[in-house]
Design an enzyme around this catalytic site. Structure first.
Site, PDB file in Angstrom:
ATOM      1  N   ILE A  40       7.778  -3.268  -2.832  1.00 61.66           N
ATOM      2  CA  ILE A  40       7.433  -2.783  -4.169  1.00 61.66           C
ATOM      3  C   ILE A  40       8.681  -2.453  -4.990  1.00 61.66           C
ATOM      4  O   ILE A  40       8.632  -2.432  -6.224  1.00 61.66           O
ATOM      5  CB  ILE A  40       6.498  -1.545  -4.049  1.00 61.66           C
ATOM      6  CG1 ILE A  40       5.685  -1.351  -5.309  1.00 61.66           C
ATOM      7  CG2 ILE A  40       7.265  -0.288  -3.701  1.00 61.66           C
ATOM      8  CD1 ILE A  40       4.539  -0.356  -5.139  1.00 61.66           C
ATOM      9  N   HIS A 110       8.202  -1.992  10.260  1.00 60.18           N
ATOM     10  CA  HIS A 110       8.380  -3.087   9.304  1.00 60.18           C
ATOM     11  C   HIS A 110       9.776  -3.635   9.438  1.00 60.18           C
ATOM     12  O   HIS A 110      10.731  -2.896   9.638  1.00 60.18           O
ATOM     13  CB  HIS A 110       8.110  -2.645   7.862  1.00 60.18           C
ATOM     14  CG  HIS A 110       8.774  -1.363   7.466  1.00 60.18           C
ATOM     15  ND1 HIS A 110       8.335  -0.130   7.905  1.00 60.18           N
ATOM     16  CD2 HIS A 110       9.851  -1.116   6.694  1.00 60.18           C
ATOM     17  CE1 HIS A 110       9.105   0.810   7.401  1.00 60.18           C
ATOM     18  NE2 HIS A 110      10.051   0.238   6.671  1.00 60.18           N
TER      19      HIS A 110
HETATM   20  P1  5GP Z   1      12.011   1.992   5.080  1.00 61.10           P
HETATM   21  O1  5GP Z   1      12.987   2.904   4.386  1.00 61.10           O
HETATM   22  O2  5GP Z   1      10.882   2.754   5.721  1.00 61.10           O
HETATM   23  O3  5GP Z   1      12.694   1.034   6.013  1.00 61.10           O
HETATM   24  O4  5GP Z   1      11.413   1.061   3.943  1.00 61.10           O
HETATM   25  C1  5GP Z   1      10.181   1.277   3.339  1.00 61.10           C
HETATM   26  C2  5GP Z   1      10.040   0.232   2.260  1.00 61.10           C
HETATM   27  O5  5GP Z   1       8.688   0.198   1.856  1.00 61.10           O
HETATM   28  C3  5GP Z   1      10.891   0.489   1.017  1.00 61.10           C
HETATM   29  O6  5GP Z   1      11.732  -0.626   0.790  1.00 61.10           O
HETATM   30  C4  5GP Z   1       9.841   0.666  -0.088  1.00 61.10           C
HETATM   31  O7  5GP Z   1      10.247   0.142  -1.327  1.00 61.10           O
HETATM   32  C5  5GP Z   1       8.632  -0.041   0.475  1.00 61.10           C
HETATM   33  N1  5GP Z   1       7.354   0.492   0.027  1.00 61.10           N
HETATM   34  C6  5GP Z   1       6.982   1.796  -0.013  1.00 61.10           C
HETATM   35  N2  5GP Z   1       5.721   1.920  -0.477  1.00 61.10           N
HETATM   36  C7  5GP Z   1       5.289   0.665  -0.721  1.00 61.10           C
HETATM   37  C8  5GP Z   1       4.041   0.151  -1.228  1.00 61.10           C
HETATM   38  O8  5GP Z   1       3.096   0.869  -1.522  1.00 61.10           O
HETATM   39  N3  5GP Z   1       3.946  -1.200  -1.339  1.00 61.10           N
HETATM   40  C9  5GP Z   1       4.996  -2.034  -1.014  1.00 61.10           C
HETATM   41  N4  5GP Z   1       4.787  -3.342  -1.187  1.00 61.10           N
HETATM   42  N5  5GP Z   1       6.169  -1.578  -0.545  1.00 61.10           N
HETATM   43  C10 5GP Z   1       6.310  -0.240  -0.408  1.00 61.10           C
END
Ligand code: 5GP
Length: 133
Positions: A40, A110
Site C-alpha cells: 500500500i 510476508h
Molecule cells: P513490515 O514492516 O511488517 O515488513 O512491512 C509491512 C508492509 O505492509 C509495509 O510495507 C506496509 O506498507 C504494508 N501494509 C500495511 N498495511 C497494508 C495494507 O492494508 N495493505 C497493503 N497492501 N499493504 C499494507
C-alpha cells in the site's frame, strides 16, 4: 510499531483480513499456498508482498512450524511472482523483516519483493555505518 514476533498469531492482523477478503488489496497472484499483492506504500517502483495462506507470525514461526508442502509452495510462489512481474532479468531484492529489530510491523509472514529500479545498498543504515568506519 514493530511487533514482537514471538507472540501467538493474531487473527485480526491486516494481512489475515486481506486473506479473508475483508479489506481490499491489489492481488497479483493467488494459489493454494500463497497470495501476493501490491504494498500500500511502495518503497520501489515494484513493491509486492507475498504471504503464505497459513497463520504464521514470521519467517521464524513459518520455518519452524510450516509443513514441507507449505514451505515449498510459498518459496515457489515468491519465484513465480518475481518472474511474472518481469523482475528476473533486471534483478530484484527479497526482504523479510522479523520482530522488533527487523522492523516487522504486520504479524503475518510476508516477503517483500522490490524491483523496477537499481535498489542501492542492501541497508541504508549499513551503508552509512560503513562510510563512518
Ligand atoms: P513490515 O514492516 O511488517 O515488513 O512491512 C509491512 C508492509 O505492509 C509495509 O510495507 C506496509 O506498507 C504494508 N501494509 C500495511 N498495511 C497494508 C495494507 O492494508 N495493505 C497493503 N497492501 N499493504 C499494507
Amino acid at each position: 510499531m514493530p511487533v514482537d514476533a514471538t507472540l501467538p498469531y493474531d487473527d485480526a492482523n491486516v494481512f489475515a483480513r486481506i486473506l479473508r477478503g475483508e479489506i481490499p488489496a491489489t492481488i497479483v497472484h493467488e494459489d493454494e499456498y500463497a497470495v501476493a499483492f501490491r504494498d500500500i506504500a511502495p518503497q520501489a517502483p515494484v513493491h509486492i508482498l507475498v504471504i503464505p495462506r497459513g497463520a504464521y507470525v514470521s519467517w521464524d514461526d513459518f520455518s519452524a512450524r510450516a509443513s514441507d508442502a507449505e514451505i515449498a509452495g510459498f518459496v515457489r510462489a515468491v519465484g513465480t511472482v518475481a518472474r511474472a512481474a518481469g523482475l528476473v532479468e533486471p534483478g530484484y531484492r527479497l526482504l523479510a523483516n522479523v520482530g522488533a529489530a527487523g522492523g516487522q510491523e504486520v504479524p503475518h509472514l510476508h516477503v517483500h519483493l522490490f524491483g523496477g529500479a537499481p535498489l542501492g545498498p542492501m541497508l541504508a543504515q549499513g551503508a552509512a555505518r560503513a562510510r563512518a568506519r
